[in-house]
Write an enzyme that holds these catalytic residues in place. Structure first.
Site, mmCIF file in Angstrom:
data_model
loop_
_atom_site.group_PDB
_atom_site.id
_atom_site.type_symbol
_atom_site.label_atom_id
_atom_site.label_comp_id
_atom_site.label_asym_id
_atom_site.label_seq_id
_atom_site.Cartn_x
_atom_site.Cartn_y
_atom_site.Cartn_z
ATOM 1 N N ASN A 8 19.935 -39.043 77.823
ATOM 2 C CA ASN A 8 19.552 -38.855 79.219
ATOM 3 C C ASN A 8 18.688 -37.597 79.322
ATOM 4 O OD1 ASN A 8 19.572 -38.102 82.022
ATOM 5 N ND2 ASN A 8 21.275 -39.512 82.318
ATOM 6 N N HIS A 44 17.263 -40.767 85.532
ATOM 7 C CA HIS A 44 17.790 -41.034 86.871
ATOM 8 C C HIS A 44 16.827 -40.387 87.858
ATOM 9 C CE1 HIS A 44 21.570 -41.260 89.630
ATOM 10 N NE2 HIS A 44 20.458 -41.337 90.337
ATOM 11 N N ARG A 46 15.865 -39.347 90.998
ATOM 12 C CA ARG A 46 16.409 -39.198 92.343
ATOM 13 C C ARG A 46 15.286 -39.028 93.372
ATOM 14 N NH1 ARG A 46 21.920 -38.199 92.117
ATOM 15 N NH2 ARG A 46 22.712 -37.841 90.008
ATOM 16 N N GLU A 76 18.459 -45.436 85.774
ATOM 17 C CA GLU A 76 19.646 -45.525 86.621
ATOM 18 C C GLU A 76 19.355 -44.915 87.984
ATOM 19 O OE1 GLU A 76 22.600 -43.468 84.292
ATOM 20 O OE2 GLU A 76 22.034 -41.514 85.120
ATOM 21 N N HIS A 198 28.955 -39.755 81.093
ATOM 22 C CA HIS A 198 29.231 -38.597 81.942
ATOM 23 C C HIS A 198 30.187 -37.645 81.216
ATOM 24 C CE1 HIS A 198 28.016 -37.213 85.957
ATOM 25 N NE2 HIS A 198 29.036 -36.392 85.828
ATOM 26 N N ASP A 199 29.662 -36.468 80.911
ATOM 27 C CA ASP A 199 30.419 -35.387 80.290
ATOM 28 C C ASP A 199 31.035 -35.781 78.950
ATOM 29 O OD1 ASP A 199 29.735 -33.740 82.398
ATOM 30 O OD2 ASP A 199 31.568 -34.134 83.519
ATOM 31 N N HIS A 222 23.937 -33.996 79.809
ATOM 32 C CA HIS A 222 24.274 -32.579 79.961
ATOM 33 C C HIS A 222 24.816 -31.989 78.665
ATOM 34 C CE1 HIS A 222 25.395 -28.934 82.191
ATOM 35 N NE2 HIS A 222 26.474 -28.929 81.429
#
Length: 246
Positions: A8, A44, A46, A76, A198-199, A222
């Site tokens: 990502n 992503h 946004r 996404e 996620h994480d 991340h």
């Protein structure tokens, strides 16, 4: 086969966006990640463009098409008409639908598949008609999985944030891992494939891979970007591939 790794690029884009400068380069680091063995790239975009910008999308599409044709592009986002138009323009291999409010700092919950079925079903149908694989962001809760299947989606993406937040509490992490596992079991039983994101980190990925050995893909931003500051992007991709079981 181990889960494929999609890098990502949002955290890289966010760092770039702190200055009106072209570095760090989203495209250059995406290229390094793919050359190091990552199976795809995720963005992503946004509405406020605080992470990936709309102008990044054609460059990422071209990078994959021209240099890494076996890699996948995953876009996404919340399925507004603007988002769907971006998807249809830039032709990703996979579209991951998330129930984000524009003001959210990051994705922090999955769809309520039962309550959101009437909203999601025509959108999934439109995307499938366009030839896209569709994944739906899912909380670690098996209760609505049949409703997710009934939308026509191909996959769910397990929201692993609660699991990732247990980095210093092994007992709680084990409970969260089992919630993820049971949700994945329900998805497989319903005929869906399973992604996760996620994480996720080098430390917590191996346990997830053992509990969900048929996991199709992990999307990581991340934690991977943080590790890249220490190990470099190529070295970090190697570490995460190893954590997935490659």
């Amino acid at each position: 086969m181990p889960a494929k790794l999609s890098v990502n690029l949002n955290a890289i884009a966010m760092l770039r966006n702190r200055r009106d400068l072209p570095w760090p380069s989203v495209i250059r680091l995406g290229r390094i990640a793919l050359a190091a063995g990552a199976h795809g790239l995720t963005v992503h975009p946004r509405p406020d463009e605080r992470h990936t910008r709309r102008t990044d999308l054609p460059e990422i599409r071209a990078l994959i098409d021209d240099e890494f044709p076996k890699a996948e592009f995953n876009i996404e986002g919340h399925p507004t008409e603007e988002f769907l138009a971006l998807v249809e323009k830039h032709q990703p291999d996979q579209v991951t639908l998330v129930p984000d409010d524009p003001s959210q700092a990051t994705s922090d919950h999955g769809w309520n598949f039962i309550a959101d079925a009437a909203f999601l079903t025509p959108i999934v149908k439109r995307l499938k008609k366009g030839g896209f694989r569709v994944s739906l962001f899912s909380d670690p809760d098996p209760g609505g999985i049949n409703a997710a299947r009934d939308t026509g989606a191909d996959r769910i993406e397990l929201y692993t944030g609660p699991y990732g937040s247990c980095h210093s509490d092994s007992a709680k992490a084990a409970k969260e891992l089992e919630r993820l596992g049971k949700t994945a079991d329900a998805a497989f039983a319903a005929g869906l494939q399973v992604n996760a994101g996620h994480d996720l980190t080098v430390a917590n990925l191996p346990a997830l891979a053992r509990r969900v050995p048929a996991l199709a893909e992990v999307s990581i931003g991340h934690g991977l970007t943080a590790d890249a500051l220490e190990y470099g992007m190529a070295g970090t991709v190697g570490r995460f591939l190893g954590a997935c079981g490659w």
